[in-house]
Design a protein around this motif. Structure first.
Motif, PDB file in Angstrom:
ATOM      1  N   PRO A  61      46.338   5.505  54.911  1.00 42.32           N
ATOM      2  CA  PRO A  61      46.542   4.371  54.002  1.00 42.32           C
ATOM      3  C   PRO A  61      45.203   3.817  53.538  1.00 42.32           C
ATOM      4  O   PRO A  61      44.182   3.940  54.222  1.00 42.32           O
ATOM      5  CB  PRO A  61      47.298   3.353  54.873  1.00 42.32           C
ATOM      6  CG  PRO A  61      47.952   4.184  55.935  1.00 42.32           C
ATOM      7  CD  PRO A  61      47.004   5.297  56.212  1.00 42.32           C
ATOM      8  N   CYS A  92      52.853  -1.187  55.254  1.00 41.53           N
ATOM      9  CA  CYS A  92      52.105  -1.602  54.063  1.00 41.53           C
ATOM     10  C   CYS A  92      53.011  -2.332  53.074  1.00 41.53           C
ATOM     11  O   CYS A  92      54.031  -1.792  52.631  1.00 41.53           O
ATOM     12  CB  CYS A  92      51.493  -0.378  53.380  1.00 41.53           C
ATOM     13  SG  CYS A  92      50.264   0.498  54.371  1.00 41.53           S
ATOM     14  N   ASN A 100      49.176  -5.964  52.274  1.00 38.03           N
ATOM     15  CA  ASN A 100      49.045  -4.629  51.692  1.00 38.03           C
ATOM     16  C   ASN A 100      48.009  -3.793  52.427  1.00 38.03           C
ATOM     17  O   ASN A 100      47.216  -4.301  53.233  1.00 38.03           O
ATOM     18  CB  ASN A 100      48.641  -4.748  50.217  1.00 38.03           C
ATOM     19  CG  ASN A 100      49.726  -5.423  49.392  1.00 38.03           C
ATOM     20  OD1 ASN A 100      50.897  -5.456  49.792  1.00 38.03           O
ATOM     21  ND2 ASN A 100      49.343  -5.964  48.244  1.00 38.03           N
ATOM     22  N   GLN A 151      47.800  -0.533  48.035  1.00 36.62           N
ATOM     23  CA  GLN A 151      49.150  -0.027  48.293  1.00 36.62           C
ATOM     24  C   GLN A 151      50.045  -1.153  48.813  1.00 36.62           C
ATOM     25  O   GLN A 151      49.765  -1.751  49.857  1.00 36.62           O
ATOM     26  CB  GLN A 151      49.088   1.121  49.311  1.00 36.62           C
ATOM     27  CG  GLN A 151      48.315   2.332  48.797  1.00 36.62           C
ATOM     28  CD  GLN A 151      48.002   3.338  49.887  1.00 36.62           C
ATOM     29  OE1 GLN A 151      47.601   2.979  50.998  1.00 36.62           O
ATOM     30  NE2 GLN A 151      48.175   4.609  49.572  1.00 36.62           N
ATOM     31  N   VAL A 169      53.530   3.854  53.120  1.00 38.12           N
ATOM     32  CA  VAL A 169      52.747   5.057  52.871  1.00 38.12           C
ATOM     33  C   VAL A 169      53.331   6.179  53.727  1.00 38.12           C
ATOM     34  O   VAL A 169      53.882   5.940  54.807  1.00 38.12           O
ATOM     35  CB  VAL A 169      51.267   4.817  53.242  1.00 38.12           C
ATOM     36  CG1 VAL A 169      50.421   6.062  53.010  1.00 38.12           C
ATOM     37  CG2 VAL A 169      50.726   3.639  52.438  1.00 38.12           C
TER      38      VAL A 169
END
Lengths: 79, 506
Positions: free
Chosen positions: B365, B445, B460, B464, B468
């Motif tokens: 991520p 996320c 986040n 993103q 994920v």
């Protein structure tokens, strides 16, 4: 000899007090390295054992080992 | 409050941070310095709303120490350190400093039992010379006892009061001897039950419970393969491998306290455990025996003194194990939550997902990992967040979320829709390894545990704002067995015996 030892420990204690924690338990700010005899330092800690104090910061101490070859260096705390 | 059929939402974050690792053994031998001091090595910390029948409104705190005990480790087995203090800290206002501390201190009595050999009484080398029961310790050569202090305010300078036996008023409690074997202690479960004490807690109208003693290791992990560069399929079946720790014991310090005696202005508390030892130690080249116990008139193998100095710290699982980098592990063990800003990079930019990417080509991520910061350092708004938000690592529990009954608990905790589990506190059955791995790979996320309701925002991962890697459940292949835990205090199972001689006896 006993007086000499007591004096040494007391002086070491005085020196170390200045390196100890402050009132709010935070470690002391960085400062120039002080030279301290390791054996005296240890004896001071043993002599000032407490359940309510903070440990002494050692990051700014430069230890001097004058007693590396003296196997009797700690006899006073072992007797 | 927050009940939603959500799957792995918020709280997992905590796990996530932790997850920033590859290998996990909650906190067993996790830092270089502590590997030399197993007696004060904290391995796991549990904090959950009690789910034993009739114990609504109570919180159970369990701090485990002395890792990876093989049950047959005699003749000395696994006593704790008389020269150390073991503590459980509670922050109930969010300033990242302890408001309440439960301090355990141990004393070992050595009776120096003898046998007459040719007219001479000779001390024996064993900790027992006959069968032991809770009511008959005459054959026991070594006995451990302990006190528990409740300290309000600063752990060293606060108001100190004793926790006492609710029946006798005594402030000293006996610790059961370890599970030597079935010839020494025929029914260890019944024997150990005698060491669960109802206690009076200072300034608390309701009694609590305390127990200290050996338990079967409750942490579940496929340790060897995890540390061998994750030599397993992290996306395979969750029960595809073995729990390598299922033949180990550990020593538990367990307390059950009324929730109202822990909380402050809201129902959330933060908790962590520490162990501290005297700052100075001198090894005695000629140790002297003691007629009863370590005392000032008979110097043992080491003379210790100075201030208590913290050497072990554990709140959420796996943090120092797999999140904190090698150069800072010893520093973390000596640190306090209020100073955790120094470790922030390990959370915002965790190394575990990067390692997983290298090993399995699973995309990491984006950073900064605000999801992990929320669960790990600040708590989830409206769920596990204290009134004042001071970013700091600790295990956070909302005591207002009802416990889930033992038979209905979901081992993925919040991630599995069971909001009474990790990272809303931590129960023995919670599979924190799988939760942590899953969170580390981006499950949280952009999540919002409260949906359209206020609060619950996780944060986040860089840019993103959604899961994920497809929300994959990343796992180590070792699954907790609910039957391997007790459903009553102290919840962790009866320790494995060092020998099972009764069944083999002629």
């Amino acid at each position: 000899m006993r007086l000499l030892l007591a004096t040494t420990v007391s002086l070491a204690t005085l020196g170390l007090v200045a390196c100890g924690g402050d009132d709010d338990n935070d470690p002391p700010p960085p400062r120039a390295q002080a030279t301290v005899d390791y054996t005296a330092f240890v004896k001071t800690q043993l002599a000032t054992t407490s359940d309510t104090t903070d440990p002494v910061s050692v990051n700014n101490l430069r230890f001097r080992n004058q007693t590396n070859s003296n196997e009797d260096a700690y006899n006073s705390v072992l007797d | 409050m927050l009940r939603r059929p959500v799957l792995l939402p918020a709280v997992c974050t905590a796990a996530a941070l932790l997850a920033s690792s590859t290998a996990l053994a909650s906190s067993h031998r996790e830092a270089p310095f502590i590997t030399g001091m197993p007696k004060v090595d904290g391995t796991d910390f549990y904090m959950f709303n009690s789910y034993e029948s009739g114990r609504d409104g109570y919180v159970t705190l369990i701090a485990n120490y002395l890792p990876l005990q093989d049950a047959y480790g005699g003749p000395n087995y696994f006593s704790l350190d008389d020269d150390a203090i073991y503590e459980i800290h509670i922050d109930n206002d969010g300033n990242a400093m302890e408001d309440i501390t439960f301090q355990f201190q141990f004393n070992t009595e050595r009776k120096n039992a003898t046998v007459n050999v040719g007219g001479t009484d000779v001390p024996v080398p064993l900790i027992n010379i006959g069968a032991i029961t809770a009511n008959d310790t005459s054959a026991q050569n070594v006995l451990e006892s302990y006190t528990v202090k409740m300290i309000t305010g600063d752990r060293r300078t606060g108001n100190v009061q004793s926790i006492t036996n609710a029946g006798s008023g005594e402030d000293t409690f006996a610790k059961p001897v370890d599970n030597i074997g079935t010839k020494s202690i025929a029914d260890y479960a019944t024997y150990a039950d005698n060491f669960i004490y109802d206690v009076t807690l200072p300034d608390c109208p309701m009694p609590g419970k305390v127990f200290v003693g050996q338990r079967q290791e409750g942490f579940v992990v496929n340790l060897g393969e995890v540390f061998d560069l994750v030599a397993l399929d992290p996306l395979g079946a969750r029960d595809s491998r073995n729990n390598i720790l299922d033949d180990k014991n550990v020593t538990s310090l367990a307390l059950e306290v009324p929730a109202d005696c822990l909380t402050g202005d809201n129902t959330v508390v933060g908790g962590w455990t520490t162990a501290s030892v005297r700052q100075a130690s001198v090894i005695n080249p000629a140790p002297q025996g003691s007629s009863t116990t370590a005392s000032t008139d008979a110097k043992g193998p080491a003379v210790k003194g100075g201030a208590y100095t913290q050497v072990s710290r554990l709140g959420s699982p796996l943090v120092n194990e797999v999140v904190i980098g090698l150069p800072d592990k010893d520093r973390f063990n000596a640190s306090e939550p209020k100073d955790d800003g120094q470790f922030a990079t390990y959370v915002t930019n965790p190394s575990l997902p990067a390692l997983v990417n290298v090993l399995f080509s699973v995309p990491a991520p984006e950073t900064p990992r605000n999801d992990l910061v929320t669960v790990f350092l600040t708590g989830v708004p409206g769920v596990t967040q204290l009134p004042t938000v001071t970013p700091s690592e600790m295990l956070r529990l909302n005591t207002g979320i009802p416990a889930t009954a033992a038979g209905a608990q979901v081992d993925l905790g919040v991630a599995g829709g069971d909001f009474a589990g990790f990272p809303n506190g931590r129960r023995p059955v919670d599979d924190v390894v799988d939760i942590a791995l899953t969170a580390a790979e981006g499950f949280l996320c952009g999540a919002d545990v409260n949906g359209a309701d206020p609060g619950g925002e996780i944060g986040n991962c860089g840019t993103q704002d959604s899961q994920v890697n497809g929300g994959a459940i990343v796992n180590d292949g070792a699954l907790p067995d609910p039957a391997a835990y007790l459903t009553t205090f102290p919840y962790l199972n009866t320790p494995l015996p060092g020998a099972d001689n009764v069944a083999a006896a002629p």
